[in-house]
Design a protein around this motif. Structure first.
Motif, short mmCIF file in Angstrom:
data_model
loop_
_atom_site.label_atom_id
_atom_site.label_comp_id
_atom_site.label_asym_id
_atom_site.label_seq_id
_atom_site.Cartn_x
_atom_site.Cartn_y
_atom_site.Cartn_z
N ASN A 1 -1.80 -2.87 -0.66
CA ASN A 1 -2.87 -1.97 -0.27
C ASN A 1 -2.35 -0.95 0.73
O ASN A 1 -2.45 -1.13 1.95
CB ASN A 1 -4.03 -2.78 0.32
CG ASN A 1 -5.22 -1.91 0.67
OD1 ASN A 1 -5.31 -0.75 0.25
ND2 ASN A 1 -6.12 -2.45 1.45
N ALA B 1 -3.45 1.75 1.74
CA ALA B 1 -4.45 2.40 2.60
C ALA B 1 -4.80 1.54 3.80
O ALA B 1 -5.61 1.95 4.64
CB ALA B 1 -5.71 2.70 1.79
N VAL C 1 -6.88 2.26 7.55
CA VAL C 1 -8.08 1.56 8.00
C VAL C 1 -7.95 1.24 9.49
O VAL C 1 -8.91 1.40 10.26
CB VAL C 1 -8.30 0.28 7.18
CG1 VAL C 1 -9.43 -0.56 7.77
CG2 VAL C 1 -8.63 0.63 5.73
N SER D 1 -12.90 -0.66 4.90
CA SER D 1 -12.12 -1.48 3.98
C SER D 1 -12.98 -1.95 2.81
O SER D 1 -12.54 -1.91 1.65
CB SER D 1 -11.54 -2.68 4.73
OG SER D 1 -10.77 -3.49 3.87
N ASN E 1 -13.50 0.90 0.42
CA ASN E 1 -12.34 1.10 -0.46
C ASN E 1 -12.41 0.17 -1.66
O ASN E 1 -12.14 0.57 -2.80
CB ASN E 1 -11.04 0.85 0.30
CG ASN E 1 -10.79 1.88 1.38
OD1 ASN E 1 -11.40 2.94 1.39
ND2 ASN E 1 -9.90 1.56 2.31
N GLU E 2 -12.76 -1.09 -1.39
CA GLU E 2 -12.82 -2.06 -2.48
C GLU E 2 -13.92 -1.73 -3.47
O GLU E 2 -13.71 -1.78 -4.68
CB GLU E 2 -13.05 -3.46 -1.88
CG GLU E 2 -12.81 -4.60 -2.86
CD GLU E 2 -14.02 -4.94 -3.71
OE1 GLU E 2 -13.84 -5.43 -4.84
OE2 GLU E 2 -15.16 -4.73 -3.24
N TYR F 1 -11.12 0.01 -5.96
CA TYR F 1 -10.41 -1.16 -6.47
C TYR F 1 -11.23 -1.98 -7.45
O TYR F 1 -10.71 -2.44 -8.47
CB TYR F 1 -9.94 -2.03 -5.31
CG TYR F 1 -9.10 -1.31 -4.29
CD1 TYR F 1 -8.25 -0.27 -4.65
CD2 TYR F 1 -9.18 -1.64 -2.94
CE1 TYR F 1 -7.50 0.40 -3.71
CE2 TYR F 1 -8.42 -0.97 -1.99
CZ TYR F 1 -7.59 0.05 -2.38
OH TYR F 1 -6.85 0.72 -1.45
N ALA G 1 -4.70 3.28 -3.88
CA ALA G 1 -4.49 3.01 -2.45
C ALA G 1 -3.68 4.14 -1.80
O ALA G 1 -3.99 4.56 -0.68
CB ALA G 1 -3.78 1.68 -2.27
N LEU H 1 -6.03 7.06 -1.33
CA LEU H 1 -6.92 6.85 -0.20
C LEU H 1 -6.19 7.04 1.13
O LEU H 1 -6.72 7.62 2.08
CB LEU H 1 -7.52 5.43 -0.27
CG LEU H 1 -8.59 5.19 -1.33
CD1 LEU H 1 -8.91 3.70 -1.43
CD2 LEU H 1 -9.85 5.99 -1.04
N SER H 2 -4.95 6.55 1.19
CA SER H 2 -4.15 6.68 2.40
C SER H 2 -3.96 8.15 2.78
O SER H 2 -4.20 8.56 3.92
CB SER H 2 -2.79 6.01 2.22
OG SER H 2 -1.94 6.26 3.31
N TYR I 1 -7.41 9.81 3.82
CA TYR I 1 -7.86 9.44 5.16
C TYR I 1 -7.01 10.11 6.25
O TYR I 1 -7.54 10.55 7.27
CB TYR I 1 -7.82 7.93 5.33
CG TYR I 1 -8.92 7.19 4.60
CD1 TYR I 1 -10.20 7.73 4.51
CD2 TYR I 1 -8.69 5.95 4.00
CE1 TYR I 1 -11.21 7.07 3.84
CE2 TYR I 1 -9.69 5.28 3.34
CZ TYR I 1 -10.95 5.84 3.26
OH TYR I 1 -11.96 5.17 2.60
#
Length: 290
Positions: free
Chosen positions: A34, A36, A40, A74, A77-78, A82, A99, A102-103, A106
């Protein structure tokens, strides 16, 4: 000098461990890294900072809000990416790509919203050290070490001694069989993401207290990933051991060699582990990691 460096390394390694255990928990269930997760931690640190600077909340209330915010991010995100990918029966590589997306999102969003300048928490702890025999240990390092030790012990108890932990281990072993046995797989995975996010938020706030809060501080997730690989991806105890070992190695390298070498040594250690023992110190699944 050595023992002071050792305590500092354990303190930093404990913060790595908070993030690395989240990596390992998610990897054990979904078989993907993960990327990302570091962001978080960064967002949790920003939530706490904004609670102090914009809402004028007391520091402890801001810490609780930051940890809760990281947990919800978090979970978001799921649920956003995901779970949909899992239900579509897509390859695990798609999870990793999501992931990474998303990283990046963010990190850039944090730069736009909060700016690139470093933010600093108020000095709630004295900038001083305590003497233990001939040792002089920074108050913040000591407090950080105590907090991470307590949190990690509670985490191990939850994983090994509760029904939730039993469900997590069952899903990690075989999610389809766990589903047939009546375990609510999606709910359990969502709870794991909440837990991993809370741990990351705690780590982000501790890093913000020790250093500063800034958009790229989520890159510490790379160190946590190295720690997870070192200990064995999917192994929570391995992640803790690997993180503590990495923190000590980096600190000793900075103290006795050069601070500019700490990243080089970390990545060199990662390469050596992948070549010599791909499963890590406490991992068993060599094929999946290779």
């Amino acid at each position: 000098m050595f023992f002071q460096q050792l305590i500092t390394g354990l303190s930093i390694g404990g913060v790595y461990a908070l993030i690395a255990t989240g990596y390992s928990l998610v990897y054990s269930l979904l078989d993907f890294s993960n990327w990302a997760h570091g962001e978080v931690a960064m967002l949790g640190a920003y939530v706490a900072f904004m609670a102090i600077s914009a809402l004028n909340l007391p520091f402890l209330a801001a810490v609780v809000l930051g940890i809760a915010g990281a947990a919800l991010i978090s979970l978001f995100n799921e649920r956003l990416a995901y779970r949909r990918i899992r239900h579509n029966k897509s390859p695990n590589m798609f999870l990793m790509i999501a992931a990474m997306g998303l990283s990046t999102t963010y990190q850039n969003a944090a730069t736009l919203v909060f700016g690139a300048k470093f933010k600093q928490y108020p000095n709630v702890l004295p900038i001083s050290s305590v003497s233990i025999g001939n040792l002089r240990i920074g108050v913040l390092d000591l407090v950080s070490l105590i907090i991470t030790a307590v949190v990690l012990v509670v985490l191990i108890i939850v994983i090994n001694k509760t029904k939730f932990g039993l469900n997590v281990r069952a899903i990690a072993c075989n999610s389809q069989t766990a589903d047939l046995l009546g375990i609510k797989v999606d709910k359990c995975i969502a709870t794991v993401f909440l837990l991993a996010g809370a741990l990351a938020g705690c780590a982000g706030i501790l890093l913000g207290m020790k250093y500063n809060v800034y958009p790229t501080m989520g890159n510490v997730g790379v160190k946590a990933f190295i720690a997870s690989v070192l200990g064995g991806l999917g192994s929570v105890p391995g992640a803790i051991v690997g993180a503590l070992l990495l923190g000590v190695i980096e600190t000793l390298a900075s103290g006795y060699l050069s601070s500019g070498l700490r990243d080089l040594i970390s990545f060199t250690l990662l390469i050596v582990i992948l070549l010599v023992r791909p499963a890590g110190l406490m991992g068993v699944d060599v094929q999946e990691k290779a």
